[in-house]
Design a protein around this motif. Structure first.
Motif, short mmCIF file in Angstrom:
data_model
loop_
_atom_site.label_atom_id
_atom_site.label_comp_id
_atom_site.label_asym_id
_atom_site.label_seq_id
_atom_site.Cartn_x
_atom_site.Cartn_y
_atom_site.Cartn_z
N ALA A 282 -5.77 0.29 -2.14
CA ALA A 282 -4.65 1.23 -1.99
C ALA A 282 -4.55 2.15 -3.18
N ASP B 125 2.25 1.64 -3.49
CA ASP B 125 1.22 2.18 -4.38
C ASP B 125 1.06 3.68 -4.18
N ASN B 126 1.01 4.10 -2.93
CA ASN B 126 0.84 5.52 -2.63
C ASN B 126 2.04 6.35 -3.07
N HIS C 116 -6.79 -2.68 -6.36
CA HIS C 116 -6.71 -2.79 -4.91
C HIS C 116 -7.13 -1.47 -4.29
N SER D 262 0.83 -1.20 0.00
CA SER D 262 0.00 0.00 0.00
C SER D 262 0.87 1.25 0.00
#
Length: 382
Positions: free
Chosen positions: A110, A83-84, A108, A80
């Protein structure tokens, strides 16, 4: 191959897409950096040098699994976070007044929540590409959605529920033609199928999907892709992820990556595919006409079987089969079950969506496990 202790006495584990047991060899790789080799990898003395060597080696191992170079690997605390960093980092570094981001609805959370936060706090415009009945994006739709303000496209490599494999190479090629950064969350794909990140801008890697512990991931970054950090500080991880590195977890991810590369090279994914197909065949034969595959028949992960069985809801089936640890994609709110957003986006009706059952196999799944699981599922549905 040593079986993790947690699998010895429990139910048949068919939820490898949710998380994987830590491989005992991975656990062993961590131990020196939890005990004797405790140094800060930024320190120049003996203890720091040993940690730095381990960190660099782990970076090499992860890069080798992806078919790329070590300098592209930035360790993170989770998928996550990766991804961010990819999504928020690209958008904030772009300098575009009203940046445009493209993604798709079966991502997902995220990815979806990062895009929503950018819309809410940074005036970003977000476009969701449609998916077909198999959950796949058409590269032509991506090309049509790109505008002069588009800074990022993010499409997952493999879906966590259905195993659907997106046409990542084609999507990346389209993005490149228009000068748009392309990100793929490859959490489910890496380690399960051969994966080459050579021509990809941003790739998310997740440790606990490849038999490493939770709390470690990585972002593979194409040289020159501008990113704004999520965490500011001492300049670790090429200045993109401040904080003293967790050498033990990085070593674990490196060891897991090397084991995954060996497993792929020796056909481990073909063994798992055969077991998955055996499970599907056993269920379809015992329940003729009632078993429906959700997602692509061929363009999916070798370990993933998502099915709906007529006449039974997925959560009810799991409750009736405590001998199996698996999952559904449905959400439960105040006792009311709702179909998976992934299956809904694929155009599936509510009844079939609520009937979905995800059975995901892994390194320690055996023929006996598959046969027993099929027996218990059939017994609970007739």
């Amino acid at each position: 191959m040593t079986v993790p202790r947690g699998l010895l006495d429990g139910p048949i584990y068919l939820d490898y897409n949710a998380t994987t047991p830590i491989d005992p060899a991975v656990t062993e790789s961590m131990l020196p950096y939890l005990t004797a080799e405790f140094g800060n990898p930024s320190s120049t003395h003996h203890y720091g040098r040993e940690s730095r060597i381990a960190l660099d080696h782990a970076r090499d191992q992860v890069a080798a699994l992806l078919g790329t170079s070590a300098e592209r690997i930035v360790f993170t605390g989770s998928g996550s976070e990766a991804d961010n960093l990819a999504i928020r980092g690209t958008v904030l570094a772009s300098g575009v007044g009203r940046p445009h981001v493209i993604t798709q609805p079966t991502e997902h959370p995220a990815v979806l929540q990062a895009c929503e936060a950018l819309r809410r706090w940074h005036n970003a415009e977000v476009t969701f590409l449609p998916v077909d009945s198999d959950g796949l994006v058409d590269p032509a739709d991506l090309a049509a959605a790109i505008t002069p303000h588009t800074v990022l496209a993010s499409v997952m490599a493999a879906n966590n529920e259905t195993g659907a494999l997106q046409p990542i190479d084609e999507l990346a090629r389209v993005s490149r033609e228009y000068g748009v950064v392309f990100h793929t969350d490859a959490a489910q794909a890496i380690g399960k199928i051969p994966f080459d990140a050579t021509e990809l801008d941003l790739v998310t890697v997740v440790g606990h999907k490849i038999y490493a512990p939770k709390g470690i991931g990585a972002l593979c970054i194409w040289p020159g892709v501008p990113l704004e950090p999520l965490v500011y500080g001492g300049g670790q991880e090429h200045g993109l992820r401040a904080g003293t590195e967790n050498v033990a977890l990085a070593a674990a991810l490196g060891a897991a990556a090397e084991l995954a590369a060996t497993d792929l090279a020796t056909g481990g994914h073909d063994r798992i595919r055969a077991l998955r197909d055996r499970l599907h065949h056993l269920l379809a034969t015992a329940l003729p006409g009632r078993v429906h595959l959700n997602g692509p028949e061929t363009a999916r992960l070798p370990n993933t079987l998502n099915i709906s069985i007529d006449g039974v809801a997925g959560h009810e089936l799991l409750a009736a089969t405590p001998q199996i640890a698996a999952s559904t994609g449905s959400a439960c709110h105040s006792g009311h079950h709702q179909p998976s957003p992934v299956l809904t986006a694929m155009g599936m009706d509510a009844g079939r969506g609520l009937g979905a059952l995800r059975l995901s196999l892994g390194r320690w799944t055996t023929t006996e496990d598959v046969d027993l699981a099929a027996h218990h599922i059939v017994a609970a549905t007739i």
